[in-house]
Design an enzyme around this catalytic site. Structure first.
Site, short mmCIF file in Angstrom:
data_model
loop_
_atom_site.label_atom_id
_atom_site.label_comp_id
_atom_site.label_asym_id
_atom_site.label_seq_id
_atom_site.Cartn_x
_atom_site.Cartn_y
_atom_site.Cartn_z
N SER A 138 0.51 -1.17 -0.15
CA SER A 138 0.72 0.09 0.35
C SER A 138 0.74 0.94 0.06
CB SER A 138 -0.75 0.05 1.37
OG SER A 138 -1.21 0.86 1.41
N TYR A 148 -0.73 -0.62 10.75
CA TYR A 148 -1.31 -1.13 9.47
C TYR A 148 0.21 -0.64 8.35
CZ TYR A 148 -4.31 -1.85 4.89
OH TYR A 148 -4.47 -1.43 3.46
#
Length: 254
Positions: A138, A148
């Site tokens: 990401s 994350y």
């Protein structure tokens, strides 16, 4: 016939990977938690493309689930030539606000699963002299504002290290860094607010992300950001002092 195994294949980017790979003539192994949803995807995909779709229900936050997929990757009778580490989710809360069970599951699906599945796939790929590992990271990997983001940064670092170790084997490693994507990823209560916070121009279509990712695999490219605007944003984030990318808010991007 080349076989590709896709984790998180029941929806979103994983489903799009399965469709594009089947359309290109690959048989696919679909991994996800819901057998019913995988069956629906497989039925539609096979009906439209004529390619076989194997179902492998598994929860990658568990050792039992990871081992089931690892065993399939080690099956030399039906060798997998492309592993797509796509499964993942976001919590939308800071580390202190979540439970350890939540954080452990997040770590297992973003770090343990890609490492374990890649480890299972590589011996056969190296022995055959060809294969590819594709991991969906990401653009959040360029930030420092959540666990994350830390997991996604690990995925990039892991891929880069792997690519160096695999040089000359015929096997490649690629990480794709999408930004915001129009999938069900942001449907959860914790992340749904992001749909209203970002303009339409910030969102990418799954088709363009997957197309760019698979093109990068064919080129043997190690890291790809499937959008010029996100590539620029990621490069700028890399130039900023770390303290400026440690915002309190947790912006999960896939």
């Amino acid at each position: 016939m080349a076989i590709a195994l896709v984790t998180g294949a029941s929806s979103g980017l994983g489903e799009e990977f399965a469709w594009q790979l089947a359309t290109a003539g690959h048989e696919v192994v679909l991994v996800g938690r819901s057998r019913d949803r995988l069956s629906e995807v497989a039925h539609n995909l096979t009906g439209a493309t004529g390619m076989a779709a194997e179902l492998l229900p598994a929860d990658l936050t568990t050792e039992v689930g990871r081992q089931a997929v690892a065993s399939r990757l080690g099956d030399d009778a039906r060798p997998v030539s492309l592993l797509v580490n796509n499964a993942g989710f976001g919590l939308g809360e800071g580390f202190a606000a979540t439970t350890w069970e939540q954080e452990r599951a997040l770590l297992d699906i973003h770090v343990t699963a890609p490492a374990q599945l890649t480890h299972a796939a590589l011996p056969g790929m190296i022995a055959r002299g060809h294969g590819a590992i594709l991991t969906v990271s990401s653009i959040a990997s360029r930030l420092g504002n959540s666990t994350y983001a830390a997991h996604k940064r690990w995925q990039v670092e892991f891929t880069q290290a792997l690519a160096g170790q695999l040089a000359g084997t015929g096997v490649t490693a690629t990480a794709v860094l999408p930004g915001l994507v129009r999938t069900h990823f942001h449907d959860s209560d914790a992340l749904s607010h992001m749909r209203a916070e970002f303009p339409d121009q910030a969102w990418l279509d799954p088709e363009e992300v997957v197309t760019a990712a698979l093109a990068a695999v064919r080129r043997g490219q190690t890291v790809v950001t499937p959008s010029a605007r996100y590539a620029v944003a990621g490069a700028l984030a890399g130039l900023l002092p770390t303290r400026m990318t440690r915002g309190r808010r947790s912006q999960q991007r896939d």
